[in-house]
Design an enzyme around this catalytic site. Sequence first.
Site, PDB file in Angstrom:
ATOM      1  N   HIS A 117      -9.970  37.822 -21.211  1.00  0.00           N
ATOM      2  CA  HIS A 117     -11.205  38.600 -21.136  1.00  0.00           C
ATOM      3  C   HIS A 117     -11.214  39.485 -19.883  1.00  0.00           C
ATOM      4  O   HIS A 117     -11.426  40.702 -19.965  1.00  0.00           O
ATOM      5  CB  HIS A 117     -12.404  37.642 -21.111  1.00  0.00           C
ATOM      6  CG  HIS A 117     -13.730  38.320 -21.006  1.00  0.00           C
ATOM      7  ND1 HIS A 117     -14.582  38.464 -22.075  1.00  0.00           N
ATOM      8  CD2 HIS A 117     -14.379  38.887 -19.947  1.00  0.00           C
ATOM      9  CE1 HIS A 117     -15.677  39.093 -21.690  1.00  0.00           C
ATOM     10  NE2 HIS A 117     -15.578  39.352 -20.392  1.00  0.00           N
ATOM     11  N   GLU A 118     -10.971  38.870 -18.738  1.00  0.00           N
ATOM     12  CA  GLU A 118     -11.000  39.634 -17.494  1.00  0.00           C
ATOM     13  C   GLU A 118      -9.850  40.636 -17.430  1.00  0.00           C
ATOM     14  O   GLU A 118      -9.985  41.711 -16.834  1.00  0.00           O
ATOM     15  CB  GLU A 118     -10.972  38.687 -16.286  1.00  0.00           C
ATOM     16  CG  GLU A 118     -12.111  37.674 -16.235  1.00  0.00           C
ATOM     17  CD  GLU A 118     -13.496  38.308 -16.331  1.00  0.00           C
ATOM     18  OE1 GLU A 118     -13.655  39.502 -15.989  1.00  0.00           O
ATOM     19  OE2 GLU A 118     -14.439  37.605 -16.754  1.00  0.00           O
ATOM     20  N   HIS A 160      -9.070  48.370 -18.743  1.00  0.00           N
ATOM     21  CA  HIS A 160     -10.026  49.473 -18.781  1.00  0.00           C
ATOM     22  C   HIS A 160      -9.978  50.252 -17.458  1.00  0.00           C
ATOM     23  O   HIS A 160     -10.088  51.492 -17.445  1.00  0.00           O
ATOM     24  CB  HIS A 160     -11.431  48.902 -19.011  1.00  0.00           C
ATOM     25  CG  HIS A 160     -12.347  49.820 -19.749  1.00  0.00           C
ATOM     26  ND1 HIS A 160     -13.630  49.452 -20.116  1.00  0.00           N
ATOM     27  CD2 HIS A 160     -12.208  51.099 -20.184  1.00  0.00           C
ATOM     28  CE1 HIS A 160     -14.209  50.455 -20.755  1.00  0.00           C
ATOM     29  NE2 HIS A 160     -13.381  51.459 -20.792  1.00  0.00           N
ATOM     30  N   HIS A 176     -10.922  43.870 -18.866  1.00  0.00           N
ATOM     31  CA  HIS A 176     -11.620  44.737 -17.915  1.00  0.00           C
ATOM     32  C   HIS A 176     -10.611  45.456 -17.007  1.00  0.00           C
ATOM     33  O   HIS A 176     -10.781  46.641 -16.692  1.00  0.00           O
ATOM     34  CB  HIS A 176     -12.574  43.912 -17.045  1.00  0.00           C
ATOM     35  CG  HIS A 176     -13.797  43.431 -17.764  1.00  0.00           C
ATOM     36  ND1 HIS A 176     -14.623  44.265 -18.488  1.00  0.00           N
ATOM     37  CD2 HIS A 176     -14.358  42.189 -17.857  1.00  0.00           C
ATOM     38  CE1 HIS A 176     -15.625  43.575 -19.002  1.00  0.00           C
ATOM     39  NE2 HIS A 176     -15.490  42.309 -18.642  1.00  0.00           N
TER      40      HIS A 176
END
Length: 225
Positions: A13-14, A20, A17
Site C-alpha cells: 500500500h505505502e 505515485h 504512494h
Amino acid sequence: MILSHREVRTLFHEFGHLLHLMFTRVSIPSLAGTSVPRDFVEVPSQFMENWCWRPDVLKSFARHERTGLPIPEEMLRSLDASRGNTPALALAGQLLYAKMDLAVHAEPERFSSGSLDDVDSAVAGDMDYFKNFKRAGKLRTARHLFSSPSGYASFYFSYQWAEVLDKDIFEAFERAGGPDRETAGKFRETILEKGYAVPPMRQFMDFMGRKPRMDAMLRKRRLAS
C-alpha cells in the site's frame, strides 16, 4: 524478515504512494505526485494491495524463513478463503465510519447535545449491525477522522470511492494476464505521472477508456459474481 499478510499489504500500500511520487512528471510541487484530491490519492496505494492476493506474486517472494521453500498451496487456498470472510460486514463498517465522519463535520452541534454514544447510535441507525450490543461507538475508535496529519475531516468516504477505481483498474491487469508490462506502462503514463495536472476522472478514463463501474469492487468483495 517475518511479515504477516496484513503487514505485506501495508508495505505494498505505502509503496503505491511512493510510486505515485517517484513517477510524477509534474514540476509544480502542489500538483505533483500524491498532491491530488483525497478521493483519488488512495487509488495507486489500494491498487498495489491487490497484488498481495495473487498466488503468482506471493510465490515470487513469500518463502519460509528457514527452509527457503515458497509459500505452500494449502496456505494460499486458506488465504484466499479468508478473503471472503464477512465481506459485507467489512464494507458496512467502512461506510458507517464514512457516515459518522460526514455527520460530525456537517452537524457538530448534534454531538454536544447528549451522550456521545447515544448520538453515535442515532446517527448510525440501521447501519449499525451491532446496535444490540453494548460497546464503544464508532467515534471512539475513529482516530483516522481527526488525527494529524492524516485526519480525513469529512472525506473518509474517499477510501470507498478509491476502491471502486482501484478494483476496476486491477481487473484491466487481470484481463491482460497479470503484471503485464504494456498495461503497467499505460497505468504509469495516464495516472502515476500526472499528479493533479490532469483531472482524476480524466486520468481514469484515459486508462480504462470509460467511466468507472462498481462491478469490480463488488466482485472483489465477493458480493457479486
